[in-house]
Structure formats: structure tokens, C-alpha cells
Design a protein around this motif. Structure first.
Motif, short mmCIF file in Angstrom:
data_model
loop_
_atom_site.label_atom_id
_atom_site.label_comp_id
_atom_site.label_asym_id
_atom_site.label_seq_id
_atom_site.Cartn_x
_atom_site.Cartn_y
_atom_site.Cartn_z
N SER A 47 -10.79 2.63 -0.18
CA SER A 47 -11.59 1.45 0.18
C SER A 47 -10.71 0.22 0.34
O SER A 47 -10.94 -0.62 1.20
CB SER A 47 -12.68 1.21 -0.88
OG SER A 47 -12.12 0.59 -2.02
N VAL A 48 -9.66 0.13 -0.46
CA VAL A 48 -8.73 -1.00 -0.33
C VAL A 48 -7.92 -0.87 0.94
O VAL A 48 -7.73 -1.83 1.69
CB VAL A 48 -7.76 -1.07 -1.54
CG1 VAL A 48 -6.79 -2.23 -1.37
CG2 VAL A 48 -8.54 -1.20 -2.83
N ALA A 86 -4.41 9.64 -8.89
CA ALA A 86 -4.68 9.29 -7.50
C ALA A 86 -5.81 10.12 -6.91
O ALA A 86 -6.67 9.63 -6.18
CB ALA A 86 -3.41 9.46 -6.66
N LEU A 87 -5.79 11.40 -7.28
CA LEU A 87 -6.82 12.31 -6.78
C LEU A 87 -8.20 11.83 -7.22
O LEU A 87 -9.15 11.79 -6.45
CB LEU A 87 -6.54 13.71 -7.33
CG LEU A 87 -7.12 14.87 -6.54
CD1 LEU A 87 -6.49 14.94 -5.16
CD2 LEU A 87 -6.90 16.18 -7.29
N ILE A 88 -8.25 11.44 -8.48
CA ILE A 88 -9.54 10.98 -9.03
C ILE A 88 -9.93 9.62 -8.41
O ILE A 88 -11.07 9.39 -8.03
CB ILE A 88 -9.45 10.87 -10.57
CG1 ILE A 88 -9.21 12.27 -11.15
CG2 ILE A 88 -10.71 10.25 -11.14
CD1 ILE A 88 -8.84 12.27 -12.62
N ALA A 89 -8.93 8.75 -8.27
CA ALA A 89 -9.23 7.38 -7.81
C ALA A 89 -9.24 7.26 -6.30
O ALA A 89 -9.39 6.17 -5.76
CB ALA A 89 -8.21 6.42 -8.42
N LYS A 90 -9.07 8.38 -5.60
CA LYS A 90 -8.94 8.37 -4.14
C LYS A 90 -9.95 7.48 -3.41
O LYS A 90 -9.54 6.63 -2.61
CB LYS A 90 -9.03 9.80 -3.61
CG LYS A 90 -8.16 10.06 -2.40
CD LYS A 90 -8.19 11.54 -2.06
CE LYS A 90 -7.34 11.84 -0.84
NZ LYS A 90 -7.33 13.27 -0.54
N PRO A 91 -11.24 7.63 -3.66
CA PRO A 91 -12.19 6.80 -2.91
C PRO A 91 -11.93 5.31 -3.10
O PRO A 91 -11.98 4.52 -2.14
CB PRO A 91 -13.55 7.20 -3.49
CG PRO A 91 -13.33 8.49 -4.21
CD PRO A 91 -11.90 8.49 -4.64
N ALA A 92 -11.61 4.92 -4.33
CA ALA A 92 -11.37 3.51 -4.61
C ALA A 92 -10.14 3.01 -3.87
O ALA A 92 -10.12 1.92 -3.29
CB ALA A 92 -11.20 3.31 -6.12
N ILE A 93 -9.09 3.83 -3.87
CA ILE A 93 -7.85 3.43 -3.21
C ILE A 93 -8.06 3.36 -1.69
O ILE A 93 -7.59 2.43 -1.03
CB ILE A 93 -6.69 4.39 -3.58
CG1 ILE A 93 -6.34 4.18 -5.07
CG2 ILE A 93 -5.46 4.12 -2.72
CD1 ILE A 93 -5.39 5.21 -5.64
N MET A 111 0.83 -1.21 0.00
CA MET A 111 0.00 0.00 0.00
C MET A 111 0.87 1.26 0.00
O MET A 111 0.57 2.24 -0.69
CB MET A 111 -0.93 0.01 1.22
CG MET A 111 -2.09 -0.96 1.17
SD MET A 111 -3.14 -0.86 -0.32
CE MET A 111 -3.78 0.82 -0.19
N VAL A 156 2.29 1.74 -3.43
CA VAL A 156 1.27 2.28 -4.34
C VAL A 156 1.18 3.79 -4.15
O VAL A 156 1.21 4.56 -5.11
CB VAL A 156 -0.11 1.62 -4.08
CG1 VAL A 156 -1.23 2.37 -4.81
CG2 VAL A 156 -0.10 0.15 -4.52
#
Lengths: 328, 328
Positions: free
Chosen positions: A269-270, A260-267, A243, A246
Motif C-alpha cells: 500500500s505504501v 515481509a511476507l506477513i506485512a506484504k499488503p501493508a508494504i 523503498m 526496505v
């Protein structure tokens, strides 16, 4: 029901524990919290009907040797456990050092009759979201096959009564799938668990290898304390490091940062999925009271989840179930 | 220098091996590759000056029992190892099953004089990019302290001669930092390694816990085969599962997908960093030839990196170094 809370031993001091106690006490009027710690830090809990405060002037620090519990009789940790010893409470929650907590439990709290060895159980987050109970994760440096048999019973009964799993799958941590794998003790343990399967005692599904621990195929994984500690810390360490990599990978370029900013919620959650802090801590198994260890750096939410776990163990009479299960 | 190549035992058949051999042979004119396999599949290598082809009609399959190597004398794996036995080659590379390869090595290849036990060594990718050598990772189900001492010597000499690390740091995998941690064998191993440090034999830096394996603070981590196998597979499994969860997390929402698309290069760089396939596979340590195991699913590049490793081991006389180091 009465639960003793060690308010002082965590990395973050008493504040998150106090916050957790306030919220929990309001939500669970049928439980009395006996909060142990420096009373001046617990003032804000005084107005709650179902909270009792017990003053304790000493603290077992994270840096103290585990044997310090022998002399720190006035510490919040030891005082909380002494209440379990004297049957004044049904369970104890602490976010103190695992080693000190377990040592104090060994010294001051009775074991369940018939259990060959107490141990530490951790619940690991798994890919399928189910989680898996791993025991022993390091209370013992060595174990016998018979002890692993007891661990299988304890893990199964815990899963049935706390995790609501009807017929928990029990696996043996080993270095290969075949029955003859491992050293003599593990070969013996395989045989014993197979016999226990045939008599309907546990739902043994065979050996499991290190790489499959986090898949979530087994509800309970039994192992000797040495291997279990290595397995727990290796998976935990690898998950954290990947992690971290990443995160660093993303932060090392502008393009990565934007993604990363855009995918923040997805990241996130992991991160939450594999965050060991959210799982509620380890359990001291084999004692005649519910002894729950919250993560050392627990925030209020994490500490409260450890309290909820204790509540459920007491409510569902897990210790009585273990006593019955270990008799036969 | 002559290197035997088992061209048949990998998951992907001979094609990636043939591609790797062609490229490697062109780049290393001082090495002769003795490629063992079904000759009709190796046709395209015939025109290369420094390639010899040895026909082998049988294959040890991934699904074969490890003991199949006893009767599969005409297999590419056994034929390649027999060439090492007869000193016709300096090293062997195979991407066959680890169990079968190690069993065949035990049966057919001589051990270095003075080594108490052969073992398997894996090089794990670490956060700091240095990598760490872990041994034993499962050749033995049990080991003695003395054997761990030999592993420390072998790992150190490998790091010096192949990884170009001047004074490799050696750690003992254990369940805590203090010298008295672990079972009797690990306590003994700690003492022995400390003595070896004092006599300048190895640069022992103390115990290491599971959670720190991938940090990269130690160049060599010695452990018994049972714990080492659990540690290797637990870290590998956790790394893969977390990467899988990151991928699934990103793919589960449109926003995540867009972010992932932008951050793709960054995410791929992490995947590569912790991809066990890129590390070049495991080594059979303690034998009097360089025996390298490429990953079972090696593509041409991965197989070639295993060949490069073998080349470097032979070029730097690692087996001779080990023989000297294990003498004293």
C-alpha cells in the motif's frame, strides 16, 4: 469531444495503449478516440464505434534526440499533435519521451494568448493522499518572477477544475520560509504572488522548503524549471531508493523475509502511495489544447488514468479557464 | 590538537554534549576539548585532564534570528568561534542552528586565501553505503561557475583526506545528462569542470540528475546553493516521509503489526541507513579552521561522531590541504 492517442511512443509498445483505449472507449461513449499508430497493431480497435484509427508509420523513440520531432513528421507523436494544431481534436495523450513531446508541442501547438511561458506540470503523490501540483518541472532552465505568477494561475485553475479543490493553496518553492529568502528572482516572485493574493487571484500561502513538498500542505507549488526538475527528481529518487532499501533490508534475513511476507499488503500500500506511475503523468501547461503525458512505462491502467485526466480537462474547459485567467 | 565545543546550542541542551565530551576525551588523550557553556552544567567534565571549561552565559537559540550572533558575544557559539578566530583552537563543533553558525563563521572566522566563496557541505547517506558530499547546500542563494569549481576542489580534498577515497568522483547537479543542459551558469560550470578534469585537478564524471543523488555513484556533487538546498531537503524530506508511511502502513492492520514486529531489525537497519542524524552533520567549507555542525537534535553518539570528524579533519591537516589546492 475528440482525443488523439499516440499509441506507439511508450516503452512497452502499443499493447497497453490498445488495451486502455478499448476499455476507455467502452466507458466513455461521448468521447471519440483518434488512435494514431501502425494500423496493423491497432486492428483490434476497429470494431469500436467511437474509435478512429490514423495510420502513422514512424515512431519517436525514447532514445531519439528531442529535435528528431522536427523531421519525424510521420511519427505517431507528431501526427497526434498536428491534429491538435489543426483543431481536429481537443486533447492529446502520449507516453513518449517528455523532452520530445514538449519540444513537439512547442513547435506545433499554439500557446494560450497572454501566457508568458509554457511549462511542465507534475502531480506528486503526498503523504496525506491529496497530491500536489509542481510546476515548472524542467521545461525551462530559467524563469522570471512574472512567469512564476502565470504558473500560479495555471496550477490553481487546474486544481479547481480537475482536482475539485475550491481554493487551492499555492506555495513558492524556496530555501527558507521568510519572504527575503532565495535569489533576486525568488524574492520578486514572493512579492508578486503576495500581490496576487491581495487581489484575490491566487491563494498564496508563502514559501515552502524541499523537505515539505511531500507533506501535502500545498496544492500547487510554483518554481523555476531548474529547481523544479531537481526537486521532482530528488523526491522521486529518494522515495524509490528508500523503498528499494526496505525491500533489500527485509530480504537480507530469514526473519525479515517472514515479516515481509506477513506485512506484504501493508508494504504494498505504501509502494502504491508513492508510485509515480499511478499519478497519471505530467501536463504540458500553457498550450491551447489539453496535452497529457503518461508515464513512459505506463501499463494499461496508468495510460487509462492519463486519458481520464485529459477527458476531465476537456469536459471542464480547462483551456478556456486558463485563457480567461491569464487575461487579466 | 585543541577543539572548541559549543555545549549549549542544541535542541536537547548540554546533557548529550557533556556525555559525548566525557567519552571522547577518554578515547582521545591527544586532543584537548575546550568546552564552552554554562559552567554549572559542565561540572562533571572538570575532573578530566584534557578538558578545559570556558564559561559562557548566553545561548543562541534555534528560534533566534541568524543575525542575533552579532550581539550575542557572550553566547557559547560565538565564544567558541572567537577561539578559532584567535587561533586558540584548531576546530569547532556545534549543534546550534545552521544559519546562525554559518553567519557567525562568516563574521568571525577567516576564509582560506584564494577561495572564491565559502559554503555548506552535507554528507548524504546513499544506497550503496558510501555516502556522497553535496555542496553548496544553501549558504549562497546564487553561485558562479568559478565558485562551483572551488567547491569541486574542496569536496575532492575532503573526500581524499577524511573519507579516504583515492580519486573521488565529482559530478555536477543538473537537469539532464548532456553537457548543454541547464542555464548558462551550469553550462559554464560543466565546461570549467571538464577543463579541471583534463588538467588532473578533479575527477569530473559529468552531470548528475536529482533522481541519482542517493545512488552513491558520485563521491562529490557540486551545485549552486539554491539548487543544493532544494536537493538536500527534497531527498531528506522524501526519505523521512516514505519511512513514516511504511511505519503507518504497518501499524494500520493487525497483520501489518505482526509482520513489523518480526521484521523490526531489518526495518530499523534501513531507518539507520537513511537517518540524517547519523551522518555527523554539515561542514562550513572554505574557512581556515575545521568548523563542523552536528545535527540540532544530536544525541551523545551523533555529537561524538561530529567530534570524530573534526578530529580527523585536524589530524589530516585538511585546511592546509584546501589552502594548497585552491592556490593553483
Amino acid at each position: 469531444m475528440r482525443i488523439a492517442i499516440d499509441a506507439m511512443s511508450g516503452d512497452l509498445g502499443s499493447a497497453p495503449v490498445v488495451e486502455a483505449c478499448r476499455h476507455f472507449a467502452n466507458e466513455h461513449k461521448d468521447a471519440t478516440l483518434v488512435v494514431v499508430g501502425k494500423q496493423e497493431e491497432l486492428e483490434s480497435l476497429k470494431d469500436l464505434e467511437n474509435v478512429e484509427i490514423v495510420d502513422a508509420r514512424d515512431v519517436v523513440k525514447m532514445t531519439d534526440s528531442v529535435m528528431s520531432v522536427r523531421r519525424k513528421k510521420e511519427s505517431s507523436l507528431v501526427k497526434a499533435l498536428m491534429m491538435a494544431r489543426n483543431d481536429e481534436v481537443d486533447g492529446v495523450v502520449s507516453c513518449g519521451s517528455t523532452g520530445a513531446y514538449y519540444t513537439a508541442a512547442m513547435l506545433f501547438v499554439k500557446r494560450i494568448e497572454g501566457v508568458s511561458k509554457s511549462c511542465l506540470m507534475a502531480t506528486l503523490p503526498t503523504f496525506n493522499g491529496q497530491g500536489t501540483c509542481l510546476l515548472d518541472v524542467g521545461a525551462n532552465a530559467e524563469n522570471t518572477a512574472e512567469q512564476l505568477g502565470d504558473f500560479a494561475i495555471m496550477g490553481s485553475l487546474y486544481c479547481k477544475n480537475v482536482r475539485d479543490i475550491g481554493n487551492p493553496k499555492v506555495a513558492l518553492l524556496n530555501i527558507g520560509a521568510e519572504p527575503h529568502k532565495g535569489d533576486e528572482m525568488h524574492q520578486e516572485a514572493y512579492k508578486l504572488l503576495n500581490e496576487m493574493k491581495e487581489t484575490g487571484k491566487v491563494n498564496f500561502v508563502g514559501n515552502i522548503e524541499g523537505r515539505d513538498i511531500l507533506k501535502g500542505d500545498a496544492d500547487v507549488i510554483v518554481t523555476d524549471g531548474f529547481s523544479g526538475n531537481i526537486a521532482l527528481k530528488s523526491t522521486e529518487g529518494a522515495a524509490l531508493i528508500v523503498m528499494k532499501a526496505v525491500k533489500e533490508g527485509l530480504m537480507s534475513s530469514t526473519r525479515g523475509k517472514i515479516g515481509a511476507l506477513i506485512a506484504k499488503p501493508a508494504i504494498y500500500s505504501v509502494k502504491d502511495k508513492f508510485d509515480y506511475k499511478t499519478v497519471g503523468g505530467a501536463l504540458m501547461m500553457g498550450f491551447d489544447h489539453a496535452l497529457v503525458k503518461a508515464h513512459g512505462a505506463s501499463d494499461a491502467q496508468a495510460f487509462e488514468s492519463a486519458m481520464a485526466l485529459t477527458y476531465k480537462m476537456v469536459e471542464n474547459h480547462v483551456v478556456d479557464q486558463l485563457r480567461e485567467g491569464l487575461k487579466a
